[in-house]
Design an enzyme around this catalytic site. Structure first.
Site, PDB file in Angstrom:
ATOM      1  N   ASP A 119       0.929  -1.368   0.131  1.00  0.00           N
ATOM      2  CA  ASP A 119       0.005  -0.120  -0.063  1.00  0.00           C
ATOM      3  C   ASP A 119       0.869   1.217  -0.017  1.00  0.00           C
ATOM      4  O   ASP A 119       1.417   1.710  -1.045  1.00  0.00           O
ATOM      5  CB  ASP A 119      -1.204  -0.067   1.114  1.00  0.00           C
ATOM      6  CG  ASP A 119      -1.980   0.959   1.247  1.00  0.00           C
ATOM      7  OD1 ASP A 119      -2.447   1.459   0.174  1.00  0.00           O
ATOM      8  OD2 ASP A 119      -2.144   1.318   2.443  1.00  0.00           O
ATOM      9  N   PHE A 140     -10.181  -0.124  -0.127  1.00  0.00           N
ATOM     10  CA  PHE A 140      -9.888  -1.117   1.011  1.00  0.00           C
ATOM     11  C   PHE A 140     -10.251  -2.444   0.939  1.00  0.00           C
ATOM     12  O   PHE A 140     -11.416  -2.544   0.766  1.00  0.00           O
ATOM     13  CB  PHE A 140     -10.252  -0.634   2.424  1.00  0.00           C
ATOM     14  CG  PHE A 140      -9.741  -1.066   3.661  1.00  0.00           C
ATOM     15  CD1 PHE A 140      -8.459  -0.714   3.922  1.00  0.00           C
ATOM     16  CD2 PHE A 140     -10.198  -2.286   4.285  1.00  0.00           C
ATOM     17  CE1 PHE A 140      -7.716  -1.626   5.140  1.00  0.00           C
ATOM     18  CE2 PHE A 140      -9.454  -2.888   5.255  1.00  0.00           C
ATOM     19  CZ  PHE A 140      -8.252  -2.463   5.654  1.00  0.00           C
TER      20      PHE A 140
END
Ligand code: IMP
Ligand code: MG
Length: 182
Positions: free
Chosen positions: A108, A157
């Site tokens: 990420d 997410f």
């Protein structure tokens, strides 16, 4: 294809990668690693806990003798990165002279891998590469790249196949987008 006997979890907005697509891609990664490390015995370093499902499948698709070890770091609580990485559990074995492959669930910000690569480089491995199931390239805060990437995904997410939200949803057999407000 998703398992018809198992309904999609109500907290999931949509299934992003279904079980069949996961299995197919993980087998390809295993074959690639088996080719690249022919004649050597790589050590897969699973980053707890998110990588365990991926690691379990990847391991079984590698046709070479290989070893497994685990590391645990903490950089997240909930949906956001705290920006601070801490080693919670270190390797049991020495990394010196080994062909290390870090197995991560998702890249990420890149902070976790940046920290791990730094720490492991200093221990004298023979080689050091990264294999990540998922990559969110738009979210990077520090420059890190993985040699093996399962899927590049957008900035959403995701949960399932080992990935959690506050320790929940790791057992889902697919990668899904979490509904907002969960
Ligand atoms: P990074 O340090 O920001 O690259 O974050 C890496 C770690 O954050 C991963 O190992 C995951 O545990 C967690 N993470 C990042 N994005 C997600 C996501 O979309 N779902 C679940 N966990 C995530
Ligand atoms: Mg996590």
């Amino acid at each position: 294809m998703t398992d018809r006997s198992r309904p999609i979890h109500p907290d999931v907005e949509k299934v992003l990668i279904d079980p069949a697509a996961l299995q197919k891609r993980v087998r390809e990664l295993g074959a690639e690693i088996s080719r690249d490390y022919a004649g050597r015995r790589p050590t897969l370093l699973g980053i707890l806990k998110g990588s365990v499902v991926f690691l379990g499948d990847l391991l079984r698709s590698i046709t070479l003798d290989c070893s497994v070890d685990f590391l645990s770091v903490s950089s997240y609580s909930g949906r956001g990165s705290t920006g601070e990485v801490r080693m919670l559990l270190d390797l049991r074995e020495s990394a010196a002279g080994k062909d290390l492959v870090i197995v991560e669930d998702i890249m990420d910000s890149g902070l976790t891998l940046h920290y791990l690569l730094d720490s492991l480089k200093n221990r004298g491995p023979r080689s050091l590469e990264v294999c990540t199931l998922l990559d969110k390239p738009d979210c990077r805060k520090v420059a890190v790249t993985a040699k093996y990437v399962g899927f590049r995904i957008a900035d959403e997410f995701v949960i399932g196949y080992g990935l959690d939200y506050n320790e929940k949803y790791r057992n889902l057999p697919y990668v899904g987008v979490l509904k907002s407000g969960k």
